[in-house]
Design a protein around this motif. Sequence first.
Motif, PDB file in Angstrom:
ATOM      1  N   HIS A  44      44.178  31.437  49.823  1.00 13.23           N
ATOM      2  CA  HIS A  44      43.471  31.411  48.539  1.00 13.23           C
ATOM      3  C   HIS A  44      43.805  32.662  47.753  1.00 13.23           C
ATOM      4  O   HIS A  44      44.367  33.615  48.277  1.00 13.23           O
ATOM      5  CB  HIS A  44      41.948  31.255  48.732  1.00 13.23           C
ATOM      6  N   MET A  45      43.463  32.636  46.483  1.00 17.06           N
ATOM      7  CA  MET A  45      43.813  33.717  45.565  1.00 17.06           C
ATOM      8  C   MET A  45      42.668  34.718  45.466  1.00 17.06           C
ATOM      9  O   MET A  45      41.500  34.340  45.509  1.00 17.06           O
ATOM     10  CB  MET A  45      44.121  33.132  44.180  1.00 17.06           C
ATOM     11  N   SER A  46      43.036  35.987  45.349  1.00 14.59           N
ATOM     12  CA  SER A  46      42.055  37.040  45.088  1.00 14.59           C
ATOM     13  C   SER A  46      42.576  37.881  43.928  1.00 14.59           C
ATOM     14  O   SER A  46      43.626  37.594  43.370  1.00 14.59           O
ATOM     15  CB  SER A  46      41.841  37.900  46.333  1.00 14.59           C
ATOM     16  N   ASP A  47      41.844  38.925  43.606  1.00 14.56           N
ATOM     17  CA  ASP A  47      42.269  39.809  42.518  1.00 14.56           C
ATOM     18  C   ASP A  47      43.593  40.503  42.830  1.00 14.56           C
ATOM     19  O   ASP A  47      44.364  40.809  41.934  1.00 14.56           O
ATOM     20  CB  ASP A  47      41.195  40.874  42.255  1.00 14.56           C
ATOM     21  N   LYS A  48      43.845  40.743  44.111  1.00 19.66           N
ATOM     22  CA  LYS A  48      45.037  41.476  44.531  1.00 19.66           C
ATOM     23  C   LYS A  48      46.194  40.574  44.926  1.00 19.66           C
ATOM     24  O   LYS A  48      47.205  41.051  45.401  1.00 19.66           O
ATOM     25  CB  LYS A  48      44.676  42.399  45.693  1.00 19.66           C
ATOM     26  N   ARG A  88      43.954  26.081  43.399  1.00 19.45           N
ATOM     27  CA  ARG A  88      44.045  27.055  42.315  1.00 19.45           C
ATOM     28  C   ARG A  88      45.193  28.038  42.522  1.00 19.45           C
ATOM     29  O   ARG A  88      45.527  28.813  41.643  1.00 19.45           O
ATOM     30  CB  ARG A  88      42.726  27.820  42.187  1.00 19.45           C
ATOM     31  N   VAL A  89      45.811  27.990  43.699  1.00 27.20           N
ATOM     32  CA  VAL A  89      46.926  28.870  44.029  1.00 27.20           C
ATOM     33  C   VAL A  89      48.221  28.194  43.583  1.00 27.20           C
ATOM     34  O   VAL A  89      48.309  26.964  43.545  1.00 27.20           O
ATOM     35  CB  VAL A  89      46.956  29.120  45.560  1.00 27.20           C
ATOM     36  N   ALA A  90      49.222  28.985  43.241  1.00 27.48           N
ATOM     37  CA  ALA A  90      50.518  28.436  42.843  1.00 27.48           C
ATOM     38  C   ALA A  90      51.107  27.589  43.966  1.00 27.48           C
ATOM     39  O   ALA A  90      50.906  27.879  45.147  1.00 27.48           O
ATOM     40  CB  ALA A  90      51.481  29.567  42.497  1.00 27.48           C
ATOM     41  N   LEU A  91      51.805  26.547  43.601  1.00 28.65           N
ATOM     42  CA  LEU A  91      52.390  25.627  44.557  1.00 28.65           C
ATOM     43  C   LEU A  91      53.356  26.325  45.518  1.00 28.65           C
ATOM     44  O   LEU A  91      53.537  25.892  46.656  1.00 28.65           O
ATOM     45  CB  LEU A  91      53.113  24.502  43.796  1.00 28.65           C
ATOM     46  N   SER A  92      53.920  27.417  45.106  1.00 27.44           N
ATOM     47  CA  SER A  92      54.859  28.152  45.959  1.00 27.44           C
ATOM     48  C   SER A  92      54.183  28.732  47.198  1.00 27.44           C
ATOM     49  O   SER A  92      54.861  29.100  48.157  1.00 27.44           O
ATOM     50  CB  SER A  92      55.518  29.279  45.159  1.00 27.44           C
TER      51      SER A  92
END
Length: 149
Positions: A44-48, A88-92
Amino acid sequence: MANSIKTLLLASLSCLTAIGIYAENSKKTTPSDKKPEQIVVTVHMSDKGLLFEVDSGEYKKVEANYLLAELKLHKGPDCQIIPIVDDRVALSAITEISEMAINAGFRDIRPFVLWHKTGRMAQVQFGPPIKFTDDPKKLEKREKKEIGR
């Protein structure tokens, strides 16, 4: 007489139970009976940037690479790696976590995408590339070829 019948019945019942327990414990398991262990990696995505969650711990990419290599040494290369990538994360990120698992030495990688709004998941299956064209002549030729099969 009634006591001796009860004793005989109890003794025979306990012998049958003991034989059943022995037979159950003496079954040899073959490697095919054993289910492979699964290691779930949530991405998952975070600020960093991307965070990789394994066994309730969150790691950055470098730490996750190291952790996957350690897990491969302790659990073996036959474990299944189950990457669950947030939508929500890029497909890559799917290829990134798969590449990390391959570099660590794992062979069975089954990526999933998790839609955070619905909570549903779908497995991403990679296969041979399909040739794409907009040329009507080639499309017509391809359709005739498929009908002829």
